[in-house]
Structures are given as C-alpha cells and as structure tokens.
Design a protein around this motif. Structure first.
Motif, mmCIF file in Angstrom:
data_model
loop_
_atom_site.group_PDB
_atom_site.id
_atom_site.type_symbol
_atom_site.label_atom_id
_atom_site.label_comp_id
_atom_site.label_asym_id
_atom_site.label_seq_id
_atom_site.Cartn_x
_atom_site.Cartn_y
_atom_site.Cartn_z
ATOM 1 N N GLU A 42 0.507 -1.551 -0.112
ATOM 2 C CA GLU A 42 -0.529 -0.044 0.183
ATOM 3 C C GLU A 42 1.038 1.396 -0.187
ATOM 4 O O GLU A 42 2.162 1.239 0.780
ATOM 5 C CB GLU A 42 -0.667 0.024 1.506
ATOM 6 C CG GLU A 42 -1.942 0.734 0.417
ATOM 7 C CD GLU A 42 -2.751 0.731 2.679
ATOM 8 O OE1 GLU A 42 -3.904 2.433 2.639
ATOM 9 O OE2 GLU A 42 -2.964 -0.022 3.290
ATOM 10 N N PRO A 43 1.124 2.010 -0.124
ATOM 11 C CA PRO A 43 1.666 3.378 -1.031
ATOM 12 C C PRO A 43 0.830 4.311 0.070
ATOM 13 O O PRO A 43 0.068 4.523 0.803
ATOM 14 C CB PRO A 43 1.425 3.868 -2.124
ATOM 15 C CG PRO A 43 -0.265 3.075 -2.579
ATOM 16 C CD PRO A 43 -0.025 1.999 -2.090
ATOM 17 N N SER A 44 1.944 5.630 0.156
ATOM 18 C CA SER A 44 1.210 6.132 1.054
ATOM 19 C C SER A 44 -0.041 7.275 0.994
ATOM 20 O O SER A 44 0.128 7.539 -0.369
ATOM 21 C CB SER A 44 2.485 7.367 1.770
ATOM 22 O OG SER A 44 2.867 8.039 0.136
ATOM 23 N N ALA A 45 -0.998 7.184 1.588
ATOM 24 C CA ALA A 45 -1.758 8.428 1.091
ATOM 25 C C ALA A 45 -1.025 10.187 0.364
ATOM 26 O O ALA A 45 -1.545 10.024 0.046
ATOM 27 C CB ALA A 45 -2.414 9.436 2.474
ATOM 28 N N LEU A 47 1.171 10.269 -1.650
ATOM 29 C CA LEU A 47 1.932 9.741 -2.982
ATOM 30 C C LEU A 47 0.094 10.433 -4.015
ATOM 31 O O LEU A 47 0.294 10.718 -5.050
ATOM 32 C CB LEU A 47 2.076 8.006 -2.696
ATOM 33 C CG LEU A 47 2.353 7.972 -4.513
ATOM 34 C CD1 LEU A 47 3.168 8.675 -4.630
ATOM 35 C CD2 LEU A 47 2.403 6.250 -4.622
ATOM 36 N N LEU A 48 -1.198 10.135 -3.054
ATOM 37 C CA LEU A 48 -2.271 10.693 -3.861
ATOM 38 C C LEU A 48 -2.118 11.972 -4.483
ATOM 39 O O LEU A 48 -1.903 12.336 -5.871
ATOM 40 C CB LEU A 48 -3.395 9.657 -3.184
ATOM 41 C CG LEU A 48 -5.018 10.302 -3.758
ATOM 42 C CD1 LEU A 48 -4.804 9.964 -5.194
ATOM 43 C CD2 LEU A 48 -5.762 10.076 -2.773
ATOM 44 N N GLU A 50 0.787 13.715 -4.748
ATOM 45 C CA GLU A 50 1.996 13.588 -5.664
ATOM 46 C C GLU A 50 1.472 13.983 -6.506
ATOM 47 O O GLU A 50 1.979 14.081 -7.884
ATOM 48 C CB GLU A 50 3.207 13.101 -5.001
ATOM 49 C CG GLU A 50 3.543 14.060 -3.348
ATOM 50 C CD GLU A 50 4.815 13.113 -3.023
ATOM 51 O OE1 GLU A 50 6.094 12.871 -3.933
ATOM 52 O OE2 GLU A 50 4.445 12.414 -2.049
ATOM 53 N N LEU A 51 0.640 12.412 -7.505
ATOM 54 C CA LEU A 51 0.887 11.531 -8.538
ATOM 55 C C LEU A 51 -0.643 13.204 -9.020
ATOM 56 O O LEU A 51 -0.157 12.786 -10.395
ATOM 57 C CB LEU A 51 -0.151 10.591 -8.378
ATOM 58 C CG LEU A 51 0.553 9.037 -8.258
ATOM 59 C CD1 LEU A 51 -0.183 7.912 -7.694
ATOM 60 C CD2 LEU A 51 2.102 8.780 -8.859
#
Lengths: 216, 209
Positions: A42-45, A47-48, A50-51
């Motif tokens: 699971e990626p960090s929150a 990252l959302l 940032e993407l």
C-alpha cells in the motif's frame, strides 16, 4: 564442470540473487504474471496528491492560454518560472544553458531538472535554463539546440564538432553579438504567431551569421 | 486483470495522453493509479529488493516518465500498468547501479557482494544507460545465450526463475500440462547445450590452481 548438468542448471537458476532474477529481458507476459502474483504494497496517502500534481500538466492553464494566443511568449515564460519556484533546488553544480525553444520544446523539458529560467537578458526564443550539464546533453540528444553562452559554444547535433574546432574568441564575439541583436529585435509583446514568424526569419538570419562565422 | 481494471487503465491512459487540463480528471487518474496500479508496482519493486520508501519514489518517477513518454505507449501491445512497471523496474535498476539508492534503502540486494550482481536493460524504455557492473559468471553466460531461445522458451525460463506458477504460463500460451513438461525439458536441454561450450571455454581459459 565440462558438461552442465540439467538439474544443476535448474538449481543455479533458482539460486540467482534478487538482482540477477531481474537481469534477463522480461516480456510483457512475464511482467503481467508477476504483477498478478505479487503481494500489493500500500502506498502512502501523500502519494495520491503527489500523483495528482504530476498528472496535472504544470502551467496547463497558461499553456492553453499561450496556445490560444491570449498570452505573449514572455508572459508564458514568466508563468512557467513562477510555477517552477516550488521545484527549485540547489544550483551550485548547475550551469545556465541557453536552449532554443518552441512551445512544444517547453512542454518536453522536465521541470524538476530546471533550477532557474532566464529570459530577458538574451531573447524571447532562446531561454536560459539552469540545468545539469548531463541534462543539457540529454536535451541535445532529443534534437534540442543547446547553446552555452557562458562558454560561448554552440552545441547542436549537426555542428557541434565544427563549433569545437572553430572555437576562437573573435568568431564567437561576431556570432553571438549578431545573434543577440537579432534576438532582441523580436518584439517581446508580440503574440506567439508573430513570434513564430519572427523565429523563422531569425533562423534564416542566424544560419547566415553562423555560415559567415564558419560555424556551418 | 478484470475488464473493470482494463477500463480503468484505458481511462488513465486517455487522460495522460491528452495532457488533462482538469484538476478533477487529474485527481481521478491519480486515484486509479494509487488504488489499482501502484500497489502492485510497489509490490514488485519490494520483491526486487527495494524498501517501501524507495519503491514509492520509483513509482512516482515512473509515472512522471510515463507521462513524458506517453506517445510511445501502444495500448494494443501492452497494458498501461505493464508498461509503467517496466519503466519502474528500469528506473530502479539504473538508480541501484548508479548507487543513487542508499544501501540502507535496498534490503535484500545488499546481502550479496557486488561482484556477484549483474543486470541488463529489460526493454528499450530505459532512458539512462550506465556502465554495467561486474556480473557473476553464470548469469553472464545465461544472458549471452538467452537471445538464442525463442520467446516462448525465454518466458518459460523467466517464469521458472521468478517462481511464477506454471499454470500462469500454460494459460498464457494455452497449452496442457503435458505440453508444458515437454517444452520445459526441451528448453532446459537447449539452454544446457548452449551453455556447455561456453562454460568449457571458461574452464579451459581459467588458470589451473
């Protein structure tokens, strides 16, 4: 071991290091199967968001305006520079390279490679970007024309060697002096269509100047 | 991957290819990537030896690079997630080999001495080329003969190396268990025949102790 034993071969392949396991070319089939079989992480929150920023093209609004001729080239560069402020990093190991640009070029330059944009002191069409030398070379490979005014060298795929061979101060002075006056003759307030027309004229004049200075 | 996931990937591709101007659309694409694509990519990078922080950074960079290269992507040839994963694996390889990843951030790879590691580009998508590190003799030879195998044979070897279930391979090539066994035997025999003279040559060149 003059003959490779089949079972030993299998064992050796199984015993590859994690790095070696990925050292043979992987087909799409293999990658897809790996993705299906792997345990998701699971990626960090963070990252959302940032993407989201990565996907949203920087200066998208300005580019749209620029392409619709509602921004001048100068305003566009200012907007670009403004947008880059957050991305700037230390510039100690970087140099200013002057890059021949079009609107298409600007979109292709990676913002995170750029520390600083300089424009007014040189021209509206050759912008100065403070970027690592390696990145300047990468741009060169992608058919950008990278001009280093500090070193007074013109890097371009077709004439880089000639430029090096003819690296005499007098010629540079003539060439870049003419270039600068040509560039400054372009009206900063003109809309992009006009600038593009000027750019075509500029290129043909520049070609003459370069030829005169034995660059090409 | 389900049809729903394929549809989601196509949606992301469409948004990336068209350089979306809408923040809502960018948010939607980011959400799809964050929820469906990145976790698997990160999982694979962790399997490859990266820690979680590195895996996330590499994925972020892969998305960024994918946007730059989006015109090269052909949805008829591969899935977006596969293509992005390939980019991510290449980025990780390049960073790792250029020592851009701190040793503490690469977990299992550091168990092995440098001279035992080796790597090659896995696709034409790699942007950064660097000097290959010294590789182990065995993997070096396998790499050398690998192009002599057919695509089916190469895949079979990779499925074997990666510990992927043979059923996945059988499904991918629509073959039965019997056919798989025959193909595996044939492939490894071919690999053995290709490797034997090279290994013999190495042994003959090695100074005798």
């Amino acid at each position: 071991m003059l003959n490779v034993d089949l079972s030993k071969l299998e064992m050796a392949l199984k015993d590859l290091t994690p790095d070696e396991k990925f050292s043979l070319p992987l087909s799409d089939n293999v990658i897809e199967s790996l993705l299906e079989s792997v345990e998701p992480v699971e990626p960090s929150a963070n990252l959302l968001s940032e993407l989201e920023e990565i996907i949203l093209h920087p200066n998208e609004e300005q580019i749209t305006n620029y392409e619709n001729n509602s921004l001048t080239f100068g305003e566009y560069i200012e907007a670009l520079e403004e947008n880059m402020k957050d991305l700037l990093g230390p510039s100690s190991v970087r140099e200013v390279f002057y890059i021949e640009v079009s609107s298409d070029h600007l979109k292709r330059i990676k913002a995170d490679q750029i520390d600083k944009v300089e424009i007014n002191d040189v021209s509206q069409t050759i912008i100065g970007l403070c970027i690592p030398f390696n990145y300047a070379l990468t741009l060169l490979h992608r058919s950008f024309k990278v001009i280093d005014l500090k070193k007074r060298k013109l890097f371009a795929p077709s004439n880089a060697r000639t430029a090096e061979e003819l690296n005499t101060e007098a010629r540079h002075k003539t060439t870049f002096g003419s270039m600068k006056s040509l560039l400054l003759s372009i009206d900063k307030e003109k809309q992009i269509t006009d600038i593009e027309n000027d750019w075509t004229n500029f290129q043909s004049k520049l070609r003459k100047e370069l030829k005169h200075a034995n660059y090409i | 991957m389900s049809k729903q996931n394929n549809d989601l990937e196509n949606k992301v591709w469409d948004l990336l290819a068209n350089q979306t101007t809408s923040r809502n659309a960018a948010r939607e694409a980011a959400k799809i990537l964050h929820e469906y694509v990145i976790p698997k990519m990160m999982g694979l990078l962790v399997k490859r030896g990266a820690d979680r922080i590195t895996a996330e950074e590499v994925c972020k960079e892969a998305v960024d690079r994918a946007i730059t290269l989006i015109r090269r992507f052909d949805p008829k040839k591969a899935k977006l997630s596969t293509w992005m994963t390939r980019i991510a694996l290449n980025i990780f390889r390049d960073k790792y080999r250029k020592h851009l990843i701190p040793a503490s951030r690469v977990e299992s790879l550091n168990e092995f001495p440098e001279q035992e590691r080796g790597d090659v580009p896995t696709s034409g998508e790699s942007i950064i080329e660097d000097d290959p590190q010294e590789e182990s003799a065995f993997i070096g030879l396998v790499r050398k003969v690998f192009p002599s195998l057919s695509k089916e044979e190469q895949d079979l070897v990779n499925y074997f190396i990666q510990d992927l279930p043979k059923e996945k391979y059988m499904e991918s090539y629509s073959i039965s268990d019997d056919l798989y066994r025959q193909r595996k035997l044939r492939t490894f025999e071919k690999l053995r025949l290709l490797l034997t003279p090279l290994m013999r040559g190495r042994e003959e060149r090695s100074p005798k102790s």
